[in-house]
Design an enzyme around this catalytic site. Structure first.
Site, PDB file in Angstrom:
ATOM      1  N   ASP A 126       0.566  -1.289  -0.121  1.00  0.00           N
ATOM      2  CA  ASP A 126       0.030   0.058   0.089  1.00  0.00           C
ATOM      3  C   ASP A 126       0.719   1.194   0.155  1.00  0.00           C
ATOM      4  OD1 ASP A 126       1.046  -0.429   2.493  1.00  0.00           O
ATOM      5  OD2 ASP A 126      -0.920  -0.935   3.346  1.00  0.00           O
ATOM      6  N   ASN A 163      -6.929  -2.788  14.695  1.00  0.00           N
ATOM      7  CA  ASN A 163      -8.099  -3.078  14.135  1.00  0.00           C
ATOM      8  C   ASN A 163      -8.135  -4.275  13.374  1.00  0.00           C
ATOM      9  OD1 ASN A 163      -7.482  -2.243  11.727  1.00  0.00           O
ATOM     10  ND2 ASN A 163      -8.733  -0.454  11.530  1.00  0.00           N
ATOM     11  N   HIS A 214      -6.856  -4.701  10.522  1.00  0.00           N
ATOM     12  CA  HIS A 214      -6.355  -4.485   8.988  1.00  0.00           C
ATOM     13  C   HIS A 214      -5.355  -5.115   8.764  1.00  0.00           C
ATOM     14  CE1 HIS A 214      -4.054  -0.415   9.450  1.00  0.00           C
ATOM     15  NE2 HIS A 214      -3.448  -1.459   9.688  1.00  0.00           N
ATOM     16  N   GLU A 256      -9.477  -2.039   5.865  1.00  0.00           N
ATOM     17  CA  GLU A 256     -10.054  -1.802   7.076  1.00  0.00           C
ATOM     18  C   GLU A 256     -11.204  -2.413   7.212  1.00  0.00           C
ATOM     19  OE1 GLU A 256      -8.051  -0.100   8.659  1.00  0.00           O
ATOM     20  OE2 GLU A 256      -7.477   1.849   7.952  1.00  0.00           O
TER      21      GLU A 256
HETATM   22  P1  PGA Z   1       2.717  -1.449  12.994  1.00  0.00           P
HETATM   23  O1  PGA Z   1       1.423  -1.321  11.661  1.00  0.00           O
HETATM   24  O2  PGA Z   1       3.495  -2.533  12.411  1.00  0.00           O
HETATM   25  O3  PGA Z   1       3.285   0.029  12.855  1.00  0.00           O
HETATM   26  O4  PGA Z   1       1.975  -1.756  14.224  1.00  0.00           O
HETATM   27  C1  PGA Z   1       0.837  -2.500  11.376  1.00  0.00           C
HETATM   28  C2  PGA Z   1      -0.169  -2.134  10.415  1.00  0.00           C
HETATM   29  O5  PGA Z   1      -1.125  -1.400  10.683  1.00  0.00           O
HETATM   30  O6  PGA Z   1      -0.570  -3.017   9.555  1.00  0.00           O
END
Ligand code: PGA
Length: 254
Positions: A67, A135, A137, A142
């Site tokens: 992404d 969350n 994702h 999302e």
């Molecule tokens: P993080 O993010 O590794 O910074 O916790 C993970 C994500 O949002 O996929």
């Protein structure tokens, strides 16, 4: 899905790097799906060490990231293109022309998303690295009423904006939209490694492992993939450890 629990973030990262390295050594022209965020930083650092000290050769490797924020170009230090360059690509012998991310500056983001989907169709991933949001994702898919299928433009969830504001001066600066691969491309990878560390991921990991497959926990779709390795540190595995009654001897790296 196979689950491995390590006694520290470092152990988790080193063991994930060993799997990536094995993939690259066995198939030097592997296509790797890569992720950004804090979680894979230890993995990338270990891959850099293996390149420097153990002749791990990335010259034929191709990468596709999941992404990119909309509105941020590769020279913006908050873009994922910049992150990948700083944290990995500029420190190994990968061909910069073989490393792909969605175009955050595309004039027509919907078109850019479609183009990325076609590119991903042509470059199926041998191995996909994933983090997971608090969350649930994966990529920027999302929680929603349905699983997004193809690469698409998405609005970031409020919880994601809150979680990611730590990388910015304040929440207002976090882009509100991104281009992300959808579930079709993520599930198309032959193998998937999902990494999670820290207590704030423990509940999500419990939902992933024990919950039902639901688009409200986007990562839960990984239960439908035949080759997923979930690599966790002890803090992220907390509820699994309680449920399964592991003792310390069962935790790798002890
Ligand atoms: P993080 O993010 O590794 O910074 O916790 C993970 C994500 O949002 O996929």
């Amino acid at each position: 899905m196979e689950i491995q629990v390590f006694d520290s973030y470092e152990e988790m990262s080193i063991n994930a790097a060993r799997l990536v390295a094995a993939q690259v050594r066995l198939k030097p022209d592997s296509v790797l799906g890569l992720a950004t965020g804090s979680t894979p930083l230890g993995l990338y650092a270990e891959l850099i060490r293996m390149y420097e000290e153990e002749n791990l050769d990335f010259s034929e490797v191709v990468t596709l990231n999941l992404d990119e924020y909309l509105g941020l170009g590769p020279d913006d230090d908050q873009s994922y293109a910049y992150f990948m360059r700083e944290k990995l690509f500029s420190k190994i012998n990968i061909d910069p022309d073989s490393s792909y991310l969605p175009d955050g500056l595309a004039e027509d983001p919907e078109d850019a998303a479609q183009e990325y989907e076609m590119l991903a169709d042509m470059l199926p991933r041998d191995l996909q690295i994933l983090g997971i949001g608090r969350n649930g994702h994966i990529g920027f898919n999302e929680p929603a009423d349905a699983f997004p299928v193809e690469t698409h433009v998405t609005d970031l969830a409020e919880s994601t904006i809150q979680a990611n504001q730590r990388f910015f001066d304040n929440a207002d600066q976090v882009p509100r939209q991104a281009i992300t691969m959808g579930m079709k491309q993520i599930l198309a990878a032959k193998k998937i490694i999902l990494l999670a560390s820290g207590a704030d991921k423990a509940e999500t990991i419990s939902d992933l492992v024990f919950g039902k497959v639901t688009s409200q926990v986007p990562a839960s779709i990984l239960n439908l993939h035949p080759d997923v390795m979930v690599m966790l540190d002890e803090a992220a595995a907390r509820y699994l450890v309680e449920a399964y009654g592991f003792d310390d001897e069962d935790i790798a790296g002890e």
